[in-house]
Enzyme design. Structure first.
Site: not given
Ligand code: WQD
Length: 350
Positions: A18, A38, A130, A154, A158
């Site tokens: 993205i 990174n 998300s 995950y 968020k």
């Protein structure tokens, strides 16, 4: 065009899927884009291609949001007006195996970024959130008021990151927009940017692997869900529609205050089997499938109510599922190995 007073943008995670599409769009529209990444999951070559398709320079600062000093070093190099924060880990499966890693990178990384922004007086932020924050909302469309009940570490990371941003906003008076992505898919119209990962697990990249002969068949995770054809339903959104939403959100931060979350989807759902059918139509290839067990953590349906982003930002998705698959197919044929040749040898500290 460039929003008043937010021309210089720091884009964390800009070497990712993205991120590179976002960098290309913003640069092409006159923003001065500096990528901070990174290169652990991203590709230097993705930034080079983003610069090529936009016709504009895009600077890369190699750094890690987990490292406060490297963030300070980046802010000291530029006089940024705003930050688009995409740097994060994003695999549901991986988060289940390594939940602490997701808290460290996604939550502490966001906290570090907010601290650096405060230190350097940067008070406009667009955040990559998300739809995973919602978990399973049954057969209803997810609105921004739908309770946040994530099914994975995950998704939880968020939720936690959005909360850190809200604290940053109430502490400093900053303006922040969190974009809750549904299912981003597809590739840049030039077919020189796209999703590239070792061993994809998301549906459409896996279907493309089957079409290209990299996999024998697609495992359909569950055929007995309470949906029109028994398979899960998702709101797939074209990557280019998604990155336009980022530019709209960036502009929006110049005339708003506070923290606001927006769903970013099409408002229309497609089942797994419907995706397979569209892929067969677009590629004119067979896509063998195999029935498999349900995948843990899969909500039956996750489709966005997108009325708030349309009302506030005037943004709507423009591309349909076939267009998404057509762009993905063009990318995969043009670059079967993606950016593989540019994988950095020195991975960032884990
Ligand atoms: C879609 C549907 C699978 C692969 C995840 C994250 C979300 C976002 C996008 C980051 C599901 C089915 C898949 C396969 C299958 N990521 N499927 N066979 O799980 O909806 O969303 O990726 O922001 O946050 O949660 O996407 O593409 O993995 O799955 O049947 O080989 O396809 O069961 O129903 P998902 P997905």
């Amino acid at each position: 065009m460039v929003g008043a007073g937010c021309r210089d943008v720091l884009l964390t995670g800009g070497a990712g899927y993205i991120g590179a599409h976002c960098a290309a769009l913003l640069a092409s529209e006159g923003y001065r884009v500096t990528v901070f990444d990174n290169l652990e999951r991203g590709y230097r070559q993705a930034i080079q291609r983003a610069s090529m398709v936009s016709g504009k320079p895009i600077e890369l600062i190699v750094g890690d949001v987990r490292d406060m000093e490297s963030l300070r070093g980046a802010f000291a190099q530029g006089d940024f007006h705003a930050v688009v924060h995409l740097a994060a880990l994003k695999s549901v499966e991986e988060s289940i195996q390594e939940p602490e890693r997701y808290q460290h990178t996604n939550v502490m990384g966001t906290e570090n970024l907010c601290a650096a922004m405060e230190e350097f007086g940067v008070f406009r932020l667009v955040f990559s959130s998300s739809a995973a924050v919602y978990g399973d909302c049954g057969s209803d469309l997810a609105t921004e008021s739908t309770p946040l009940r994530p099914l994975s570490p995950y998704g939880q990371s968020k939720v936690d990151a959005e909360e850190r941003i809200e604290r940053f906003v109430s502490r400093t008076g900053a303006a922040a927009v969190s974009l809750r992505y549904f299912n981003p898919v597809g590739a840049h119209p030039s077919a020189s940017l796209g999703e590239c990962s070792d061993g994809p697990t998301n549906l459409i990249p896996v279907v493309m692997d089957v079409v290209l002969g990299n996999r024998r068949s697609l495992d359909v995770f569950g055929r007995d869900y309470p949906t029109r054809d028994g398979t899960c339903i998702r709101d797939y959104i074209h990557i280019m529609d998604l990155v336009v939403a980022h530019r709209s959100a960036l502009d929006h931060t110049t005339h708003m205050d506070g923290a606001k979350a927006y769903n970013v989807g099409t408002g229309r759902g497609s089942s797994v089997l419907e995706v397979v059918d569209r892929a067969r139509e677009v590629t004119q290839r067979v896509v063998p499938t195999r029935d498999a067990a349900r995948r843990d953590g899969d909500p039956v349906m996750l489709v966005a109510d997108v009325s708030r982003i349309e009302a506030d930002l005037g943004w709507v998705a423009t591309q349909d599922l076939k267009s998404m698959i057509r762009s993905e197919w063009a990318w995969r044929r043009a670059w079967p190995d993606g950016y593989a040749s540019s994988r950095e040898t020195s991975a960032a500290p884990r």
